[in-house]
Design a protein around this motif. Structure first.
Motif, PDB file in Angstrom:
ATOM      1  N   TRP A 180      -2.531 -10.409  -0.284  1.00 40.98           N
ATOM      2  CA  TRP A 180      -1.698  -9.264  -0.611  1.00 40.98           C
ATOM      3  C   TRP A 180      -2.346  -8.119  -0.893  1.00 40.98           C
ATOM      4  N   SER A 181      -2.616  -7.126   0.158  1.00 43.13           N
ATOM      5  CA  SER A 181      -3.485  -6.130  -0.248  1.00 43.13           C
ATOM      6  C   SER A 181      -2.816  -5.146  -1.098  1.00 43.13           C
ATOM      7  N   THR A 182      -3.554  -4.592  -2.444  1.00 43.77           N
ATOM      8  CA  THR A 182      -3.144  -3.904  -3.356  1.00 43.77           C
ATOM      9  C   THR A 182      -4.265  -2.772  -3.598  1.00 43.77           C
ATOM     10  N   GLN A 183      -3.678  -1.524  -3.796  1.00 43.22           N
ATOM     11  CA  GLN A 183      -4.431  -0.418  -4.298  1.00 43.22           C
ATOM     12  C   GLN A 183      -4.246  -0.279  -6.068  1.00 43.22           C
ATOM     13  N   GLU A 184      -5.061   0.115  -6.418  1.00 44.62           N
ATOM     14  CA  GLU A 184      -4.381   0.458  -8.020  1.00 44.62           C
ATOM     15  C   GLU A 184      -3.509   1.631  -7.903  1.00 44.62           C
ATOM     16  N   ASN A 185      -2.365   1.342  -8.796  1.00 46.66           N
ATOM     17  CA  ASN A 185      -1.509   2.538  -9.050  1.00 46.66           C
ATOM     18  C   ASN A 185      -0.598   2.769  -7.826  1.00 46.66           C
ATOM     19  N   GLY A 186      -0.599   2.008  -6.709  1.00 46.22           N
ATOM     20  CA  GLY A 186       0.065   1.913  -5.761  1.00 46.22           C
ATOM     21  C   GLY A 186       1.314   1.189  -5.819  1.00 46.22           C
ATOM     22  N   ILE A 187       2.227   1.205  -4.787  1.00 42.71           N
ATOM     23  CA  ILE A 187       3.675   0.349  -5.027  1.00 42.71           C
ATOM     24  C   ILE A 187       3.289  -1.012  -4.809  1.00 42.71           C
ATOM     25  N   GLY A 188       2.417  -1.445  -3.907  1.00 44.83           N
ATOM     26  CA  GLY A 188       2.025  -2.735  -3.990  1.00 44.83           C
ATOM     27  C   GLY A 188       1.669  -3.418  -5.031  1.00 44.83           C
ATOM     28  N   CYS A 189       0.820  -2.703  -5.946  1.00 43.34           N
ATOM     29  CA  CYS A 189       0.208  -2.956  -7.195  1.00 43.34           C
ATOM     30  C   CYS A 189       1.380  -3.215  -8.152  1.00 43.34           C
ATOM     31  N   LEU A 190       2.365  -2.353  -7.974  1.00 45.62           N
ATOM     32  CA  LEU A 190       3.504  -2.407  -8.870  1.00 45.62           C
ATOM     33  C   LEU A 190       4.640  -3.579  -8.883  1.00 45.62           C
ATOM     34  N   ILE A 191       4.665  -3.799  -7.542  1.00 44.79           N
ATOM     35  CA  ILE A 191       5.501  -4.843  -7.121  1.00 44.79           C
ATOM     36  C   ILE A 191       4.767  -6.276  -7.377  1.00 44.79           C
ATOM     37  N   SER A 192       3.711  -6.601  -6.966  1.00 43.86           N
ATOM     38  CA  SER A 192       3.109  -7.759  -7.055  1.00 43.86           C
ATOM     39  C   SER A 192       3.012  -7.842  -8.644  1.00 43.86           C
ATOM     40  N   GLY A 193       2.456  -6.828  -9.603  1.00 43.60           N
ATOM     41  CA  GLY A 193       2.328  -7.325 -11.065  1.00 43.60           C
ATOM     42  C   GLY A 193       3.514  -7.422 -11.774  1.00 43.60           C
TER      43      GLY A 193
END
Length: 556
Positions: A326-339
């Motif tokens: 799962w590729s995430t960037q800090e403060n991105g939508i992917g980080c928000l969803i996975s967190g």
């Protein structure tokens, strides 16, 4: 020149993080930072020279319209400053008026000199006390040279003291793909132009940190943040962290303290191994429920299966997000969803453990008068799967910036989001479950006082409840509060990750009926299944949630 240099760096600190990270791969940010430091330090002999001491200053403060930098000229007492929205530089000549440092505050108090925006500052003298400074309200950062240290440095040729305050760590970019703790507070640069040796005595500096967050002091070595040679004097309840260093460079405090390097790989292996064994154990429980129809129809088994489903979801998500798929960037939508999904999965597990704890408390302690609703399994499921949405959505909508990459490269709440959305609910449930477990064990011990031969069964019940009710997370909460005690991290990794395996051992392997069912399924011609002669053998490792007015103590 000084105002222009400050303006350039001030604008650079506003640039998008992705752009700065691309620049860092070419070493551009480090080159800019190093040149900025050298040029700004070189200005000290022009701005606060000994000849300026005591001379009347006609224009003490003015605004540089071209650069957007406020110029503070108090060279008569040995101080000049260049102040912008995200970067401030203070020059100090201690020989003029015994001023050896600066303190920055988050308000415009009458006792302080206003700088820009809501910030203000005051001069620090050689006889200041770090402990007294630490208690001052709204202090953001402070650094000064004690009198005895400055005299030693003066003897070695030091003349000026330069303090630079960066509002964020935008220019301090790590190029390594390995995620590590990073500052979320101001970065402080302390330099003495022309002096690069180790300090004869340590110097102290102070930085504000988020409440209830463990931190460690560190310095920037133009590659990464390093903690060697710096002492951290703080606990999680302090608003200000006091750091002590024997050399001068850029300093800050790292949030979410990383584990020492010898321990981190060991704990990672223990975590992944425990998660794998737990998933294997819960698969065995699900298969056993499919195999033994009478067992899966029991209300107690349905609750157990819900817990195992929630625990499987949590462990699977953890392994997936930490595996790099799962590729995430800090403060991105992917980080928000996975967190948020990870946070929700953890809280669901604790919701089920709290429900099981309450049911066991009713069985062993509140024996009489228990009247459950007709569809209490359905009601329990609705509550357990929906209640964790409340703290999760509150953090998502009110503090979404708290979801950040951890040192293990997966997103999770940090700061107050972690404290209020994860640690607090877990701590409350764990404390409640621990209290009920103690009452259950005491009740069983009192009922079986005359039957000392059953001490082994009582110990088995204690171990089962310890894992079933999630009491192992006491070690997790302790490792958060007492971050320097590595023993709690080991205990947590070993016990919490093995919950699924322990449940499999108790509910399948240690149960004679389920063992026989599996043997019959594997080798139907070789195994003849006989019902246990003693009914209590079946109940030795299961838990009941029936509303019975009979004696509820059945641990044998």
């Amino acid at each position: 020149m000084g105002a222009n240099l400050v303006s350039v760096c001030n604008e650079m600190m506003k640039i998008n993080e992705t752009v700065l990270r691309l620049s860092a791969r070419l070493n551009a940010t480090n080159v800019l930072l190093d040149n900025f430091e050298q040029n700004m330090d070189a200005l000290s002999e022009y701005l606060v020279h000994d000849e300026s001491c005591g001379k009347v200053i006609e224009e003490a403060a003015r605004e540089s319209a071209e650069a957007g930098v406020k110029l503070i000229n108090k060279a008569d007492i040995g101080v000049q400053a260049l102040i912008s929205s995200k970067l401030s530089v203070f020059y100090v000549n201690p020989e003029c008026n015994n001023i050896t440092g600066m303190a920055i505050y988050s308000d415009a108090s009458p006792d302080h000199t206003s700088s820009s925006g809501k910030l203000s500052y005051r001069f620090l003298y050689a006889n200041e006390s770090a402990e007294r400074l630490k208690r001052e309200p709204r202090l953001e950062t402070a650094a000064y040279m004690p009198g005895h240290l400055w005299r030693q440095l003066r003897h070695k040729g030091a003349s000026y003291f330069v303090l630079k305050v960066f509002a964020n760590d935008a220019l301090f970019v790590e190029t390594s793909m390995q995620s590590r703790p990073r500052p979320d507070v101001k970065v402080l640069s302390i330099t003495i132009p022309g002096y690069d040796d180790k300090l004869p005595n340590p110097v102290q500096f102070l930085l504000r940190k988020p409440k209830q967050v463990g931190v460690v002091c560190a310095y920037w070595n133009y590659t990464t943040w390093n903690e060697s040679g710096i002492t951290t004097g703080s606990n999680m309840f302090d608003d200000i962290v006091l750091c002590e260093t024997d050399h001068l460079t850029h300093f800050s405090v790292l949030l979410g303290v990383d584990l020492p390097e010898p321990h981190k790989p060991i704990l990672s292996v223990l975590t992944y191994l425990g998660c794998g064994l737990s998933l294997f154990g819960m698969l065995g429980i699900f298969l056993t429920a499919m195999l033994v129809s009478k067992w899966r129809e029991q209300a107690s088994t349905k609750v157990l299966l819900h817990l195992c489903l929630a625990l499987s979801l949590q462990l699977s998500l953890f392994l997936y997000f930490t595996s790099g798929h799962w590729s995430t960037q800090e403060n991105g939508i992917g980080c928000l969803i996975s967190g948020a999904v990870l946070q929700y999965s953890v809280l669901v597990v604790f919701s089920w453990m709290l429900i099981i704890s309450m049911l066991q408390f009713q069985r062993y302690v509140t024996v009489l008068g228990v009247d459950r609703p007709h569809h209490y399994i359905l009601i329990s499921a609705i509550v357990a799967w929906s209640l964790p949405l409340v703290p999760t959505l509150l953090i998502v909508f009110l503090d979404r910036t708290s979801y950040k990459l951890t040192q293990d490269a997966f997103c999770y709440p940090t700061g107050n989001g972690l404290l209020l959305g994860v640690v607090l609910p877990i701590a409350l449930v764990t404390i409640a479950n621990a209290f009920m477990m103690i009452r259950i064990v005491y009740s069983v011990n009192q009922a079986l006082r005359s039957r000392r031969k059953l001490i082994f069964q009582q110990m088995r019940l204690f171990v089962l409840l310890f894992f079933l009710l999630g009491i192992t997370w006491i070690f997790g909460v302790s490792s958060y509060i007492f971050s320097k005690l590595i023993i709690f991290s080991y205990l947590f990794c070993i016990t919490a990750t093995l919950q699924g395996l322990v449940l499999f051992l108790y509910f399948v392997i240690f149960n004679a009926t389920h063992r026989q069912a599996w043997l019959k399924f594997i080798c139907p011609k070789l195994v003849k299944v006989d019902a246990p002669k003693d009914k209590t053998q079946i109940q030795s490792t299961t838990f009941s949630i029936s509303s019975s007015k009979k004696n509820a103590v059945k641990v044998n």
